[in-house]
Design a protein around this motif. Structure first.
Motif, short mmCIF file in Angstrom:
data_model
loop_
_atom_site.label_atom_id
_atom_site.label_comp_id
_atom_site.label_asym_id
_atom_site.label_seq_id
_atom_site.Cartn_x
_atom_site.Cartn_y
_atom_site.Cartn_z
N PHE A 149 6.56 -1.31 -4.80
CA PHE A 149 5.90 -2.41 -5.50
C PHE A 149 5.92 -3.68 -4.67
N PHE A 150 7.07 -3.96 -4.03
CA PHE A 150 7.17 -5.16 -3.20
C PHE A 150 6.21 -5.09 -2.02
N ALA A 152 3.42 -3.39 -1.89
CA ALA A 152 2.06 -3.54 -2.38
C ALA A 152 1.72 -5.00 -2.67
N ALA A 153 2.67 -5.73 -3.31
CA ALA A 153 2.43 -7.14 -3.59
C ALA A 153 2.29 -7.95 -2.31
N LEU A 154 3.13 -7.65 -1.32
CA LEU A 154 3.04 -8.35 -0.04
C LEU A 154 1.71 -8.08 0.64
N SER A 155 1.24 -6.86 0.57
CA SER A 155 -0.05 -6.53 1.18
C SER A 155 -1.19 -7.27 0.49
N ILE A 156 -1.15 -7.36 -0.85
CA ILE A 156 -2.19 -8.08 -1.58
C ILE A 156 -2.18 -9.56 -1.24
N ALA A 157 -0.97 -10.15 -1.17
CA ALA A 157 -0.87 -11.57 -0.83
C ALA A 157 -1.39 -11.85 0.57
N THR A 159 -3.61 -10.15 2.21
CA THR A 159 -5.07 -10.01 2.20
C THR A 159 -5.74 -11.23 1.60
#
Length: 248
Positions: A149-150, A152-157, A159
């Motif tokens: 989850f961390f 995935a959140a880091l990747s979204i941020a 981007t």
């Protein structure tokens, strides 16, 4: 002579009806077994319902990774012929279960061999991989989920940040490109006109003064002799003045 020929021709037919329909099968060819659960060695025997082939012996043995052969179990079978099934083919499973396995060294190939009075058939064997334990549930499940989850959140941020930077910087770059194109396409400016002459900056009065000076220079007025002096004396004085200037 004729009877002997009949026997010769009938012998292949007898083999096809009897021995030709005998077989031993072992499926699946590979299995994974746990020591506590053990293993079941498959052995499927195919034979015709005939008195000659309903009596047979089954032998189970094991060949380890070193190629050593070990006998495991032996059994004899006498299958009764059902009514109306004479000469028909029968398929019977004789699986032998080994529980528990001794240790992981029990890994190897397990065979099933069937013997009739005049025929022997052996299966292709089943390779068994013996394992001490199966899947052990660990306590890292939540940690793995949190980590995923961390990430995935880091990747979204990351981007979103890249998109924002691109949105902010791209208009500035486009404006700079437009200005550059305008400068490149603008024709070269004409050279500044030469400054006006000095006389143009002067008013009419100053021009008149310079004109008077210029006219006086071109037409010098004759010198006036002082009163009471004769022309002869004036000429003598001018001659002496010229002589004095030449000496200087």
């Amino acid at each position: 002579m004729a009877s002997n020929l009949k026997v010769i021709f009938l012998f292949p037919w007898l083999l096809q009806c009897g021995g030709g329909n005998v077989d031993v099968q072992q499926k699946p060819p590979i299995q994974v077994a746990l020591l506590k659960e053990g293993i079941s060695i498959p052995c499927k025997v195919i034979f015709p319902y005939m008195p000659k082939y309903t009596r047979f012996s089954i032998i189970y043995y094991w060949i380890n990774s070193m190629g050593q052969k070990t006998s495991i179990y032996r059994r004899s079978e006498n299958v009764p012929i059902p009514s109306g099934k004479e000469n028909k083919t029968a398929t019977v499973s004789y699986n032998h279960r080994i529980i528990p396995l001794e240790n992981t060294s029990s890994t190897g190939t397990y065979y099933c061999q069937v013997k009739w009075s005049d025929i022997e058939k052996m299966g292709k064997g089943v390779f068994v991989l013996a394992r001490g334990t199966g899947y052990v549930e660990t306590s890292y499940g939540w940690e793995v989920l949190i980590t995923l989850f961390f990430l995935a959140a880091l990747s979204i941020a990351a981007t979103a940040l890249l998109l924002w930077k691109r949105k902010v910087l791209c208009p500035r770059r486009s404006q700079l490109n437009i200005l550059t194109q305008k400068v490149e396409t603008q024709p070269p400016s004409a050279s500044p006109p030469p400054p006006p002459p000095v006389y143009d900056s002067l008013d009419l009065q100053q021009v008149d003064v310079y004109s008077v000076l210029k006219s006086n220079t071109n037409n010098p007025s004759p010198r006036k002799s002082p009163p009471g002096e004769t022309p002869k004396e004036q000429a003598t004085r001018e001659e002496s003045s010229d002589t004095l200037y030449e000496n200087i």
